[in-house]
Scaffold this active site. Sequence first.
Site, short mmCIF file in Angstrom:
data_model
loop_
_atom_site.label_atom_id
_atom_site.label_comp_id
_atom_site.label_asym_id
_atom_site.label_seq_id
_atom_site.Cartn_x
_atom_site.Cartn_y
_atom_site.Cartn_z
N CYS A 49 1.18 17.94 -27.75
CA CYS A 49 0.05 18.53 -27.02
C CYS A 49 -1.28 18.29 -27.71
O CYS A 49 -2.34 18.39 -27.10
CB CYS A 49 0.28 20.03 -26.84
SG CYS A 49 1.87 20.38 -26.08
N ASN A 78 1.86 23.47 -18.43
CA ASN A 78 1.57 22.78 -19.69
C ASN A 78 1.81 21.28 -19.49
O ASN A 78 2.95 20.86 -19.31
CB ASN A 78 2.48 23.36 -20.77
CG ASN A 78 2.24 22.72 -22.14
OD1 ASN A 78 1.55 21.71 -22.25
ND2 ASN A 78 2.84 23.30 -23.17
N HIS A 122 -5.88 24.17 -25.29
CA HIS A 122 -4.65 23.61 -24.71
C HIS A 122 -4.04 24.65 -23.77
O HIS A 122 -3.98 25.83 -24.09
CB HIS A 122 -3.68 23.25 -25.83
CG HIS A 122 -2.33 22.88 -25.34
ND1 HIS A 122 -2.14 21.96 -24.32
CD2 HIS A 122 -1.08 23.31 -25.70
CE1 HIS A 122 -0.84 21.85 -24.08
NE2 HIS A 122 -0.19 22.66 -24.90
O1 UT7 Z 1 2.54 23.26 -25.80
C1 UT7 Z 1 3.18 23.42 -27.03
C2 UT7 Z 1 3.21 24.78 -27.47
N1 UT7 Z 1 4.09 25.56 -26.65
C3 UT7 Z 1 3.86 26.82 -26.51
O2 UT7 Z 1 2.87 27.26 -27.03
C4 UT7 Z 1 4.85 27.68 -25.80
C5 UT7 Z 1 4.97 28.95 -26.53
N2 UT7 Z 1 5.96 29.91 -26.00
C6 UT7 Z 1 5.79 30.58 -24.86
O3 UT7 Z 1 4.92 30.32 -24.07
C7 UT7 Z 1 6.70 31.78 -24.64
O4 UT7 Z 1 7.43 32.00 -25.82
C8 UT7 Z 1 7.70 31.61 -23.46
C9 UT7 Z 1 6.96 31.71 -22.15
C10 UT7 Z 1 8.43 30.30 -23.55
C11 UT7 Z 1 8.72 32.75 -23.49
O5 UT7 Z 1 8.07 34.01 -23.48
P1 UT7 Z 1 8.43 35.13 -24.55
O6 UT7 Z 1 7.63 36.31 -24.21
O7 UT7 Z 1 8.25 34.53 -25.91
O8 UT7 Z 1 9.95 35.42 -24.23
P2 UT7 Z 1 11.24 35.27 -25.15
O9 UT7 Z 1 11.53 33.83 -25.44
O10 UT7 Z 1 11.13 36.20 -26.32
O11 UT7 Z 1 12.36 35.82 -24.19
C12 UT7 Z 1 12.35 37.16 -23.70
C13 UT7 Z 1 13.45 37.31 -22.67
C14 UT7 Z 1 14.81 36.76 -23.12
O12 UT7 Z 1 15.81 37.62 -22.62
P3 UT7 Z 1 16.48 38.73 -23.58
O13 UT7 Z 1 17.10 37.96 -24.71
O14 UT7 Z 1 15.37 39.63 -23.99
O15 UT7 Z 1 17.48 39.37 -22.67
C15 UT7 Z 1 14.90 35.43 -22.42
O16 UT7 Z 1 16.23 35.03 -22.18
O17 UT7 Z 1 13.10 36.57 -21.49
C16 UT7 Z 1 14.21 35.74 -21.11
N3 UT7 Z 1 13.69 34.57 -20.43
C17 UT7 Z 1 13.47 34.54 -19.09
N4 UT7 Z 1 13.64 35.46 -18.12
C18 UT7 Z 1 13.30 35.11 -16.88
C19 UT7 Z 1 13.33 33.38 -20.96
N5 UT7 Z 1 12.88 32.56 -19.98
C20 UT7 Z 1 12.96 33.25 -18.82
C21 UT7 Z 1 12.64 32.94 -17.49
N6 UT7 Z 1 12.82 33.90 -16.55
N7 UT7 Z 1 12.13 31.75 -17.13
#
Ligand code: UT7
Length: 338
Positions: free
Chosen positions: A119, A290, A260
């Site tokens: 990115c 993204n 970004h």
């Molecule tokens: O461009 C390069 C840099 N990239 C980034 O900067 C991306 C950075 N990361 C993010 O944007 C976020 O971490 C995400 C959007 C990918 C995820 O959000 P989060 O608030 O960090 O969620 P998490 O990974 O901690 O997951 C929380 C929960 C999990 O369930 P449990 O374990 O709490 O039951 C995941 O399984 O959300 C669940 N989950 C979803 N639920 C519904 C993960 N993806 C999804 C989804 N829909 N698409």
Amino acid sequence: MSKIKPVYASFRSIGAYVPEKILSNTDLEKMVDTTDEWIVKRTGISERHIAAENEYTSDMGAKAAELAIKRSGIPKEDIDLVLCATVTPDYFNMPSTACVISDKLAIHNVQAFDISAACSGFVYLLSVAKAFIESGMKKNVLVIGAEKFSSIVDYTDRSTCILFGDGAGAAVISASEKKEEGFIDIHASADGSYADFLVTPAPGSIHPVSQKVIDEGLNFVQMKGNETFKLAVKTLTKDVKEILAKNEIDSNDIPHFIPHQANYRIIKAVGDALKMKEEQVVLTVHKYGNTSAASIPMAINDIWESGRLQNGELMLLDTFGGGLTWASALLPFAGKSV
Ligand code: UT7
């Protein structure tokens, strides 16, 4: 004794290409266990664009570049370097996407190469263009960020497939004798100890193409989302504070903060830490998702096309991505206003 006049790299023009097909959150609800509500709340993304099956990274890059060249007013024949940032090249190793794009634009016999900085690729390339121009080696550099991210996304993995989109952006960076048109500062950095935060394991020398690669889906992007999120907020905030302090510029004096576009919550956290007003912060993540190396030039193009970006106005770019890599840049827009 005649003195050599200094030259400055100046940002002459911008162009972008967004593929036609839209993949909405409602579409994704039918593909994986997710909801529009979850995606919007956690990322700010409502839809992203996806390239057609027979539309490749170079096609999108060439379309964005064509616009940027036209808007620069510089004849195509005067472009003397073509650079492309991508992690989804047309070909895994060769030829480079920059070479393919050059051919599509009928720009021949000039130096052309790709870089891989995920990115951060576009801002990394601005630093490369600056170095080439200010050393006197090149005069008009075409800088492209293009991604067909959908080609490395696993559409059964809800943690990644909701985030990414396809697209391209391009800029012409030219030599100027006017200091006020030149880039003010660029900072680019990396820390390979976080390499496993964002990785596409195959194909590569570790995992050449094999049945195992296919069976285990090693050709798809993998991300430690939450860890990446936290590090992104911390690193971006620190980097931007440093570049502003170093150049004695107040965040209130930046008309266009163009971060970004990975996640609205990351952008909001960084904007808040800098005490930026809403109207200073450029947002496109809701409609493009993204798009990796294309995200910043696509966002610049958005404000240029809507008439928000005027000649001479200051842009603050800030990016973060796989590698891990990060970069920020302070520069005026030196092209024509709409
Ligand atoms: O461009 C390069 C840099 N990239 C980034 O900067 C991306 C950075 N990361 C993010 O944007 C976020 O971490 C995400 C959007 C990918 C995820 O959000 P989060 O608030 O960090 O969620 P998490 O990974 O901690 O997951 C929380 C929960 C999990 O369930 P449990 O374990 O709490 O039951 C995941 O399984 O959300 C669940 N989950 C979803 N639920 C519904 C993960 N993806 C999804 C989804 N829909 N698409």
